[in-house]
Design a protein around this motif. Structure first.
Motif, PDB file in Angstrom:
ATOM      1  N   GLU A 133      40.916  40.161  40.953  1.00 63.11           N
ATOM      2  CA  GLU A 133      39.616  39.511  40.819  1.00 63.11           C
ATOM      3  C   GLU A 133      39.435  38.917  39.431  1.00 63.11           C
ATOM      4  OE1 GLU A 133      35.754  38.328  42.130  1.00 63.11           O
ATOM      5  OE2 GLU A 133      37.539  39.017  43.189  1.00 63.11           O
ATOM      6  N   ARG A 134      39.960  39.577  38.422  1.00 66.95           N
ATOM      7  CA  ARG A 134      39.816  39.036  37.066  1.00 66.95           C
ATOM      8  C   ARG A 134      40.654  37.781  36.886  1.00 66.95           C
ATOM      9  NH1 ARG A 134      40.873  43.339  32.572  1.00 66.95           N
ATOM     10  NH2 ARG A 134      40.051  41.591  31.327  1.00 66.95           N
ATOM     11  N   THR A 135      41.809  37.711  37.569  1.00 66.12           N
ATOM     12  CA  THR A 135      42.640  36.508  37.478  1.00 66.12           C
ATOM     13  C   THR A 135      42.035  35.349  38.252  1.00 66.12           C
ATOM     14  OG1 THR A 135      44.618  37.896  37.265  1.00 66.12           O
ATOM     15  CG2 THR A 135      44.946  35.588  37.874  1.00 66.12           C
ATOM     16  N   ALA A 136      41.542  35.654  39.464  1.00 62.13           N
ATOM     17  CA  ALA A 136      40.949  34.614  40.319  1.00 62.13           C
ATOM     18  C   ALA A 136      39.621  35.126  40.841  1.00 62.13           C
ATOM     19  CB  ALA A 136      41.893  34.267  41.474  1.00 62.13           C
ATOM     20  N   PRO A 137      38.520  34.888  40.124  1.00 59.91           N
ATOM     21  CA  PRO A 137      37.213  35.388  40.570  1.00 59.91           C
ATOM     22  C   PRO A 137      36.862  34.862  41.956  1.00 59.91           C
ATOM     23  CG  PRO A 137      37.094  34.611  38.307  1.00 59.91           C
ATOM     24  CD  PRO A 137      38.427  34.193  38.826  1.00 59.91           C
ATOM     25  N   GLY A 138      36.362  35.755  42.786  1.00 57.77           N
ATOM     26  CA  GLY A 138      36.001  35.391  44.151  1.00 57.77           C
ATOM     27  C   GLY A 138      37.067  35.704  45.175  1.00 57.77           C
ATOM     28  N   THR A 139      38.223  36.245  44.741  1.00 56.45           N
ATOM     29  CA  THR A 139      39.307  36.532  45.687  1.00 56.45           C
ATOM     30  C   THR A 139      38.918  37.632  46.668  1.00 56.45           C
ATOM     31  OG1 THR A 139      40.938  35.882  44.020  1.00 56.45           O
ATOM     32  CG2 THR A 139      41.729  37.185  45.875  1.00 56.45           C
ATOM     33  N   LEU A 140      38.235  38.667  46.200  1.00 57.98           N
ATOM     34  CA  LEU A 140      37.863  39.769  47.096  1.00 57.98           C
ATOM     35  C   LEU A 140      36.888  39.289  48.168  1.00 57.98           C
ATOM     36  CD1 LEU A 140      37.432  42.688  44.532  1.00 57.98           C
ATOM     37  CD2 LEU A 140      39.459  42.006  45.819  1.00 57.98           C
ATOM     38  N   TYR A 141      35.942  38.462  47.785  1.00 62.46           N
ATOM     39  CA  TYR A 141      35.011  37.882  48.766  1.00 62.46           C
ATOM     40  C   TYR A 141      35.773  37.040  49.785  1.00 62.46           C
ATOM     41  CZ  TYR A 141      31.126  34.982  50.502  1.00 62.46           C
ATOM     42  OH  TYR A 141      30.217  34.325  51.290  1.00 62.46           O
ATOM     43  N   GLN A 142      36.673  36.200  49.289  1.00 65.54           N
ATOM     44  CA  GLN A 142      37.412  35.299  50.167  1.00 65.54           C
ATOM     45  C   GLN A 142      38.266  36.080  51.158  1.00 65.54           C
ATOM     46  OE1 GLN A 142      39.689  31.718  48.647  1.00 65.54           O
ATOM     47  NE2 GLN A 142      41.412  33.078  49.103  1.00 65.54           N
ATOM     48  N   ARG A 143      38.992  37.071  50.687  1.00 68.52           N
ATOM     49  CA  ARG A 143      39.861  37.835  51.578  1.00 68.52           C
ATOM     50  C   ARG A 143      39.056  38.616  52.603  1.00 68.52           C
ATOM     51  NH1 ARG A 143      44.525  40.268  47.443  1.00 68.52           N
ATOM     52  NH2 ARG A 143      45.526  38.255  47.011  1.00 68.52           N
TER      53      ARG A 143
END
Length: 756
Positions: A133-143
């Motif tokens: 999430e710190r590398t790509a904010p919003g990844t957890l939401y997207q997945r």
């Protein structure tokens, strides 16, 4: 990236959120809110307040981080997991969180690795998520959205679904109808296009912060055709997964990629000229939830198979025919003509000689030599060989198909060739099965799970492809309570939920409180207020439980071998309890036998009880008893959370004859013992009844003997029988058997598992 307005930075706002968080912690300590109706809703109201004003998410995260650090310093470990779940759920839904806050949470999760389970397990899981999430904010939401909505995406091909199972004979029709209507309304209100738009908007907003024109972006996506929305969705997913997969890439490079997508998507709209109103809310869509009335014994297996192979794919050539038996196909799809033809084609009517096969009408008269050679190598119309159980067990490790099922078109493999080891099967599907009801529906789940495991041992299909998770939401109504617990109260019907609540305080606070709330909400009259409460509250609680409850508590199943007087023995499994009672003499033979017996022996029947006594040193000593009893109760769920789950608590009601001056009298004495194996025989051959898991539908009559032991894992039994063929006199586990789980365990997920 979170520029709070002066009103939001005020101490009044922070004090209100802090007060709500402290109320959650007081509820964990047993200090319930003064308003009884608010119990169990504190977490929900907190998150809904943040959803209504997304800018306050940074305030909540900062407060939760401080409370976590305070709990760590003060050694209040029972606060850590609830606070951490609340923080992570807020962080996933938030439009933008400063990196310094994420770094503090990440460091805290790393410090949890020094603590015992489940703290280190949850800390490792959340630390790995936060790193992405710190590398790509919003990844957890997207997945989460991609998997829950089964959106097609090659970079992230995972799919999830929530199955709610309820027994219509245990729950009133009004509750079932209301839940069906609510889940259907939540499903219809969402569309793949809307979910893709949410993913694109949230990803760009998380990366660009306040410079993102959220209103213009939403309007642009809404005006686009569905194909264009999917195109930009795929572009965003590729960029996000690329950054998450690289791991060490700079966050600036990822932001630059999404900024280019953002400007290309907006096209001619001027970027940055829109009024900046701070972070805007991008709602997290409800997961895909289906409600099922459990009317068939094998319904769970059918729904799981159809989840892997939907009806739209089930009739395609070679989709299921090579994975399931033709009889299973016919059982799964009784109205399918393709499956009927597959079933009928199992038996061959030809002689087995190639020249006896009739020529096809369109077959050429003079085939070329290559075609002749091919026809000799491939025999048509033969009997399809069913693999042995040992071959099926080997599929668990090797696998025989790719993650997407069979390759289109028939590719014939020469006999004797091993399957390609590179074509490994991946678990891309996750089924989250939520059981709604009391201990009786869990007893039915134990039966279905045992049957599923035996089916998988015979012919593996679900195990290598599906990640199966079980959840339990207790619901108790006044409809048809069992006679044995009618006097004890509804808590006796929810022993499993009570144990889970003692093991996990967050489960007690958020899930056990639904025991009486769901019937009240489901039976509210139809009104806008009812729709607002049920659709938001029940759907959100079920989604929160399924999303954040990932720590299982494993309950051992127990096998009961039931012996009858005039028929073959029966075998069954139970989860919570087994109850035996003296059966009323109804037949003429039993009445005549009872008259010959002196009536001075008192009530009950004579039993011999053989069991293995459990002592503190874990050594077992076999003992035998002969007594007269009116029945016994075998409990598998301990009343104290510190007791061993694998130990049975047996209470035998013994009849004692007393001789005194007033005559002969009888008294009942409760004998209690701890064991794992017990055998019961009726010395008089007088029958008794056996009831499993408090369910009157699972009552056996005319029973004269009973054997209770831990239920063995079917794969263990298979491997054990294979080993015994070569070591007839060796009773100990050797070889691979030593490393296989011996007992069959039923995992039920909670938020923390069993806290040590």
């Amino acid at each position: 990236c979170c520029s709070l307005s002066p009103a939001m930075e005020s101490s009044e706002l922070e004090s209100d959120i802090l007060r709500r968080v402290r109320a959650l912690l007081r509820e964990l300590d047993g200090h319930h809110p003064s308003c009884h109706s608010d119990r169990g809703m504190l977490r929900w109201t907190l998150h809904k307040k943040i959803d209504q004003n997304p800018s306050t998410s940074c305030v909540l995260v900062r407060i939760l981080v401080k409370e976590l650090e305070r709990a760590e310093r003060g050694d209040f470990r029972h606060y850590i997991i609830p606070l951490l779940h609340t923080l992570m759920y807020t962080l996933i839904k938030a439009p933008c969180i400063p990196d310094e806050l994420c770094a503090r949470v990440y460091d805290f999760c790393k410090r949890l690795l020094t603590l015992p389970k489940p703290f280190c397990t949850i800390g490792l899981d959340y630390a790995s998520r936060l790193k992405v999430e710190r590398t790509a904010p919003g990844t957890l939401y997207q997945r989460m959205v991609i998997s829950e909505q089964s959106l097609k995406s090659d970079p992230y091909p995972y799919q999830e679904k929530i199955f709610i199972f309820a027994d219509p004979e245990l729950l009133p029709e009004s509750i079932c109808n209301a839940l069906v209507a609510d889940t259907e309304a939540a499903r219809v209100s969402q569309s793949p296009r809307g979910c893709m738009s949410c993913v694109v908007t949230h990803a760009l907003q998380a990366a660009l912060g306040d410079t993102c024109d959220t209103h213009g972006l939403r309007a642009r996506l809404q005006a686009m055709p569905a194909g264009d929305v999917e195109h930009w969705f795929q572009q965003v997913v590729v960029a996000m997964e690329r950054a998450g997969g690289e791991g060490g890439s700079e966050r600036g490079q990822h932001t630059a990629r999404l900024e280019r997508i953002y400007h290309a998507l907006l096209g001619s709209l001027p970027a940055g000229n829109a009024p900046l109103a701070g972070p805007q809310d991008t709602p997290l869509p409800n997961p895909n939830i289906s409600f099922h009335l459990w009317t068939e014994d094998d319904q769970l297996w059918k729904e799981l198979v159809l989840f892997l192979r939907p009806l739209s794919q089930s009739c395609e050539p070679d989709c299921l025919s090579q994975d399931l038996d033709p009889l299973e196909l016919q059982e799964l799809l009784p109205d399918c003509e393709c499956c009927e033809r597959s079933r009928c084609s199992v038996l061959s009517t030809d002689s087995g000689i190639e020249r006896d096969l009739p020529a096809a009408p369109d077959e050429p008269l003079a085939p070329c030599p290559a075609d002749t050679e091919h026809s000799r190598l491939h025999r048509k119309g033969g009997i399809k060989k069913k693999p042995s159980p040992l071959e099926s067990a080997a599929f668990l490790q090797a696998g025989a198909a790719g993650p997407g099922g069979k390759i289109p078109g028939k590719l014939h493999r020469r006999p004797g060739m091993a399957p390609d080891p590179a074509a490994s099967i991946q678990r891309l599907h996750t089924a989250r099965v939520v059981l709604l009801g009391d201990d009786r529906v869990l007893g039915r789940l134990a039966q279905a799970y045992h049957s599923l495991r035996k089916r998988e041992t015979r012919r593996v299909f679900l195990t290598p492809r599906l990640n199966l998770q079980f959840y339990h939401i207790p619901v108790v109504t006044k409809q048809n309570p069992p006679a044995a617990v009618a006097q004890a109260g509804p808590e006796e019907l929810c022993e499993v939920a009570g144990y889970l609540g003692r093991a996990d305080p967050w489960y007690e606070s958020n899930i056990n409180t639904l025991c009486h709330m769901i019937p009240k909400l489901a039976t509210m009259p139809s009104s806008p207020g009812r729709a607002l409460v049920t659709d938001l509250f029940l759907a959100d609680v079920i989604a929160y439980y399924a999303r954040m409850g990932a720590q299982p508590v494993c309950f051992p199943l127990h096998s009961a071998k039931i012996l009858f007087r005039d028929q073959e023995p029966a075998e069954d499994v139970f989860l919570t309890e087994l109850l035996t009672q003296v059966q009323d003499s109804s037949s003429h033979r039993e009445l005549s036998t009872a008259k010959k017996k002196p009536t001075l022996d008192g009530p009950g029947i004579d039993l011999t009880v053989t069991y293995r006594k459990v002592v503190l040193s874990d050594r077992e000593k076999e003992l035998a008893l002969a007594l007269r009893s009116t029945g016994l109760l075998v409990k598998a769920i301990p009343a104290d959370g510190a007791e061993d789950l694998g130990c049975l608590s047996v209470t035998i009601t013994e009849i004692i004859r007393n001789n005194n001056l007033a005559g002969r009298s009888f008294s009942a004495v409760a004998n209690r013992l701890k064991t794992r194996n017990i055998k019961i025989r009726s010395t008089e051959q007088r029958p008794f009844t056996v009831q499993l898991d408090k369910d009157s539908r699972r009552t056996y009559r005319n029973v004269v003997g009973l054997e209770v032991s831990p239920c063995l894992e079917p794969s263990y039994c298979l491997q054990k029988s294979r080993t015994m063929k070569f070591n007839l006199h060796d009773t100990e586990d050797v070889g691979l058997v030593k490393y296989l789980p011996k007992s069959l365990l039923l995992p039920i997920n909670t938020f923390a598992g069993a806290i040590q």
